[in-house]
Write a protein that holds these residues in place. Sequence first.
Motif, short mmCIF file in Angstrom:
data_model
loop_
_atom_site.label_atom_id
_atom_site.label_comp_id
_atom_site.label_asym_id
_atom_site.label_seq_id
_atom_site.Cartn_x
_atom_site.Cartn_y
_atom_site.Cartn_z
N GLU A 108 4.47 2.89 -15.68
CA GLU A 108 5.73 2.13 -15.61
C GLU A 108 5.49 0.62 -15.55
N GLU A 109 4.37 0.21 -14.95
CA GLU A 109 4.02 -1.20 -14.82
C GLU A 109 2.51 -1.34 -14.99
N PRO A 110 2.01 -1.29 -16.24
CA PRO A 110 0.56 -1.20 -16.48
C PRO A 110 -0.17 -2.55 -16.52
N TYR A 111 0.15 -3.43 -15.59
CA TYR A 111 -0.41 -4.78 -15.63
C TYR A 111 -1.60 -4.92 -14.69
N ARG A 112 -1.37 -4.67 -13.42
CA ARG A 112 -2.44 -4.75 -12.41
C ARG A 112 -2.33 -3.48 -11.55
N GLY A 113 -2.12 -3.62 -10.25
CA GLY A 113 -2.01 -2.45 -9.38
C GLY A 113 -0.57 -2.08 -9.10
N PRO A 114 -0.36 -1.21 -8.09
CA PRO A 114 0.99 -0.80 -7.72
C PRO A 114 1.72 -1.94 -7.00
N ARG A 115 2.98 -1.76 -6.69
CA ARG A 115 3.74 -2.78 -5.97
C ARG A 115 3.15 -3.04 -4.58
N MET A 116 2.64 -1.97 -3.93
CA MET A 116 2.04 -2.14 -2.61
C MET A 116 1.00 -1.06 -2.37
N PHE A 117 -0.06 -1.44 -1.66
CA PHE A 117 -1.15 -0.52 -1.34
C PHE A 117 -1.75 -0.99 -0.03
N GLU A 118 -1.99 -0.07 0.90
CA GLU A 118 -2.59 -0.42 2.19
C GLU A 118 -3.78 0.49 2.46
N GLN A 119 -4.85 -0.12 2.99
CA GLN A 119 -6.05 0.65 3.33
C GLN A 119 -7.00 -0.27 4.08
N ASP A 120 -7.76 0.27 4.99
CA ASP A 120 -8.83 -0.47 5.69
C ASP A 120 -8.38 -1.81 6.25
N GLY A 121 -7.20 -1.86 6.84
CA GLY A 121 -6.74 -3.09 7.47
C GLY A 121 -6.29 -4.17 6.52
N MET A 122 -6.13 -3.84 5.23
CA MET A 122 -5.68 -4.81 4.23
C MET A 122 -4.44 -4.30 3.51
N VAL A 123 -3.64 -5.25 3.02
CA VAL A 123 -2.41 -4.93 2.30
C VAL A 123 -2.43 -5.65 0.96
N TYR A 124 -2.26 -4.89 -0.12
CA TYR A 124 -2.16 -5.42 -1.47
C TYR A 124 -0.68 -5.42 -1.85
N ARG A 125 -0.20 -6.54 -2.40
CA ARG A 125 1.17 -6.61 -2.91
C ARG A 125 1.13 -7.15 -4.33
N ASN A 126 2.01 -6.62 -5.18
CA ASN A 126 2.08 -7.03 -6.57
C ASN A 126 3.55 -7.25 -6.92
N GLU A 127 3.91 -8.49 -7.19
CA GLU A 127 5.28 -8.83 -7.57
C GLU A 127 5.31 -9.09 -9.07
N ILE A 128 6.15 -8.32 -9.78
CA ILE A 128 6.18 -8.35 -11.24
C ILE A 128 7.57 -8.68 -11.73
N GLU A 129 7.64 -9.50 -12.78
CA GLU A 129 8.90 -9.75 -13.47
C GLU A 129 8.68 -9.50 -14.95
N GLY A 130 9.67 -8.88 -15.61
CA GLY A 130 9.59 -8.65 -17.04
C GLY A 130 9.20 -7.22 -17.36
N ALA A 131 8.86 -7.02 -18.63
CA ALA A 131 8.46 -5.71 -19.14
C ALA A 131 7.22 -5.89 -20.00
N LEU A 132 6.72 -4.81 -20.55
CA LEU A 132 5.45 -4.83 -21.28
C LEU A 132 5.43 -5.84 -22.43
#
Length: 160
Positions: A108-132
Motif C-alpha cells: 500500500e505504501e512501498p516507499y520505506r517502512g510502515p507508518r510506525m514500528f517499535e522494538q528494543d526501546g526505539m520507535v520508527y515513524r514514517n509520515e507519507i504524503e502522495g501516492a506511488l
Amino acid sequence: MASIPHDLAAFLVEAKRRTYAGLDDDATVAMPLLAGSKQLEHRAPPYAYRDIYFGMGFFVGQETVLRDERMIWSMSYSGGARAEITDRDTFLAIYKFLRQALLGVRVEEPYRGPRMFEQDGMVYRNEIEGALDRFHGVETIARHDGAPLYELRYGGGLLR
C-alpha cells in the motif's frame, strides 16, 4: 496522472526486502557504477531495481526501477543518524533497528517502512504524503523517551 503498472508496488516491496532491509550491505554489487558508492540490485523481469547511495552516518541515495529496460520510477533520499551520535554500538543498533522497520514495507505504501514500528526501546515513524506516482515523506527513529536518533527525507514517483 501517469498510469501505474499494477505490479510495480509488489515488485518494490520484494526488491527492498531482498536488498538493504534484508541483507544490509551484503547485497552490494562488487563493482558499483559510481566510485565510492554502495550499489544494491534486484531483478524480476520485466523489472530491475537499483539503489545507489553514498555515506553512512549521513547518506544520500537514489532508487530506480526499470521496466523492459526503460526507467519508469525513482526515489531519492537523504538522512542518517544524528551528528552527535558517535558511539559505534549506538550507531550500529540504530541501523539494525532501521533494517527491521524497513522489512515492514507494505504494498500500500512501498516507499520505506510502515507508518510506525517499535522494538528494543526505539520507535520508527514514517509520515507519507502522495501516492506511488508522486510522493514525499520523512522517517524518524527516536528512543521511547522521545530523544531523536535518526531522520531521513525522501521523495519520488513515476517518471514521464
